[in-house]
Design an enzyme around this catalytic site. Structure first.
Site, mmCIF file in Angstrom:
data_model
loop_
_atom_site.group_PDB
_atom_site.id
_atom_site.type_symbol
_atom_site.label_atom_id
_atom_site.label_comp_id
_atom_site.label_asym_id
_atom_site.label_seq_id
_atom_site.Cartn_x
_atom_site.Cartn_y
_atom_site.Cartn_z
ATOM 1 N N GLY A 50 16.538 -12.426 -14.376
ATOM 2 C CA GLY A 50 16.731 -13.477 -15.369
ATOM 3 C C GLY A 50 17.186 -14.751 -14.700
ATOM 4 N N GLN A 55 20.973 -22.856 -14.016
ATOM 5 C CA GLN A 55 20.969 -22.349 -12.636
ATOM 6 C C GLN A 55 20.026 -23.131 -11.726
ATOM 7 O OE1 GLN A 55 20.425 -18.014 -13.956
ATOM 8 N NE2 GLN A 55 21.605 -17.846 -12.065
ATOM 9 N N CYS A 112 24.596 -12.077 -9.723
ATOM 10 C CA CYS A 112 24.045 -13.319 -10.279
ATOM 11 C C CYS A 112 23.464 -14.130 -9.129
ATOM 12 C CB CYS A 112 25.158 -14.094 -10.976
ATOM 13 S SG CYS A 112 24.629 -15.692 -11.608
ATOM 14 N N LEU A 113 22.295 -14.699 -9.350
ATOM 15 C CA LEU A 113 21.654 -15.513 -8.310
ATOM 16 C C LEU A 113 22.494 -16.743 -7.976
ATOM 17 C CD1 LEU A 113 17.950 -15.333 -9.576
ATOM 18 C CD2 LEU A 113 18.968 -14.076 -7.662
ATOM 19 N N HIS A 154 24.082 -11.716 -20.038
ATOM 20 C CA HIS A 154 24.326 -12.474 -18.803
ATOM 21 C C HIS A 154 23.656 -13.857 -18.879
ATOM 22 C CE1 HIS A 154 24.658 -12.621 -14.227
ATOM 23 N NE2 HIS A 154 23.877 -13.643 -14.514
ATOM 24 N N GLU A 155 22.391 -13.891 -19.262
ATOM 25 C CA GLU A 155 21.650 -15.159 -19.257
ATOM 26 C C GLU A 155 22.154 -16.101 -20.335
ATOM 27 O OE1 GLU A 155 19.960 -15.865 -16.740
ATOM 28 O OE2 GLU A 155 19.963 -13.803 -15.986
ATOM 29 N N HIS A 158 25.163 -18.020 -19.444
ATOM 30 C CA HIS A 158 24.926 -19.196 -18.593
ATOM 31 C C HIS A 158 24.794 -20.473 -19.441
ATOM 32 C CE1 HIS A 158 24.613 -17.875 -14.460
ATOM 33 N NE2 HIS A 158 23.750 -16.912 -14.750
HETATM 34 ZN ZN ZN Z 1 23.377 -15.331 -13.464
#
Ligand code: ZN
Length: 210
Positions: A50, A55, A112-113, A154-155, A158
């Protein structure tokens, strides 16, 4: 092939800001269509399951999600069942609103990226409902359980400037290298116990929306 976008890392202000909703005309614009294509390429390149627009430095309420079967090859069948993890095709969610269907917490390591190289046990509600718009500005409603529900939580976090580190069991925060080296084969309950945060006490008074 579209260019890959730079994924912002924790500490970038945009990751802590609330994202703006998109209007109907904006959703259908060339600019947003291109952003979605570039986010898809960036997500696959990372790779991840995701990606939210903040991000990649864009403060808009837009996320892309895709959990490909090839990402599951490092998990054994039992781990896939435990995580209720199944492939999820690529899709786009715009202006999403999330509600909790089953608020019982499920605990697994999450990453998380934008917090690259780290992971931690993070409780997430077992099931959620999401109402959003798709890339054609049509309303969509999703009910999800297990890993897909985790990805959605999670997304969508953000989009309000929240990261998993705000929700994790802090003692379990570690590098992904050390996770692979020491903990990946052990049950989450055991890991929490060994790291000084037994699940029972870590989850006392837990609420999915805190
Ligand atoms: Zn993330």
């Amino acid at each position: 092939m579209k260019p890959i976008l730079k994924i912002q890392q924790s500490g970038q202000p945009v990751l802590r800001e609330s994202a703006a909703p998109l209007g109907q005309r904006q959703i259908r614009s060339q600019e947003i269509r291109e952003l979605i294509e570039m986010m898809r390429e960036t997500l696959r390149d990372a790779p991840g399951v995701g990606l939210a627009a903040p991000q990649v430095g864009v403060g808009l309420q837009l996320v892309v999600i895709e959990d490909r079967e090839l990402y599951h090859r490092d998990l054994n069948p039992e781990q896939l069942v435990d995580r209720e993890r199944r492939p999820v095709p690529f899709h786009v969610l715009i202006n999403p609103r999330l509600t909790f269907v089953d608020p019982q917490p499920l605990c697994f390591f999450e990453g998380c990226l934008s917090v690259s190289g780290y992971t931690a046990v993070t409780p997430r509600a077992a099931a959620v409902r999401v109402r959003a718009l798709n890339e054609r500005a049509a309303p969509v409603e999703i009910e999800a359980r297990g890993w897909y529900a985790r990805i959605l939580q999670h997304e969508i976090d953000h989009l309000v400037g929240r990261l998993y580190v705000d929700r994790m069991i802090t003692n379990t925060f570690m590098t992904t290298t050390n996770y692979q080296r020491h903990w990946s084969c052990r049950a989450v309950g055991e890991v929490c116990e060994a790291l000084g945060s037994p699940l029972a006490s870590s989850l006392a008074g837990w609420r999915p929306d805190r």
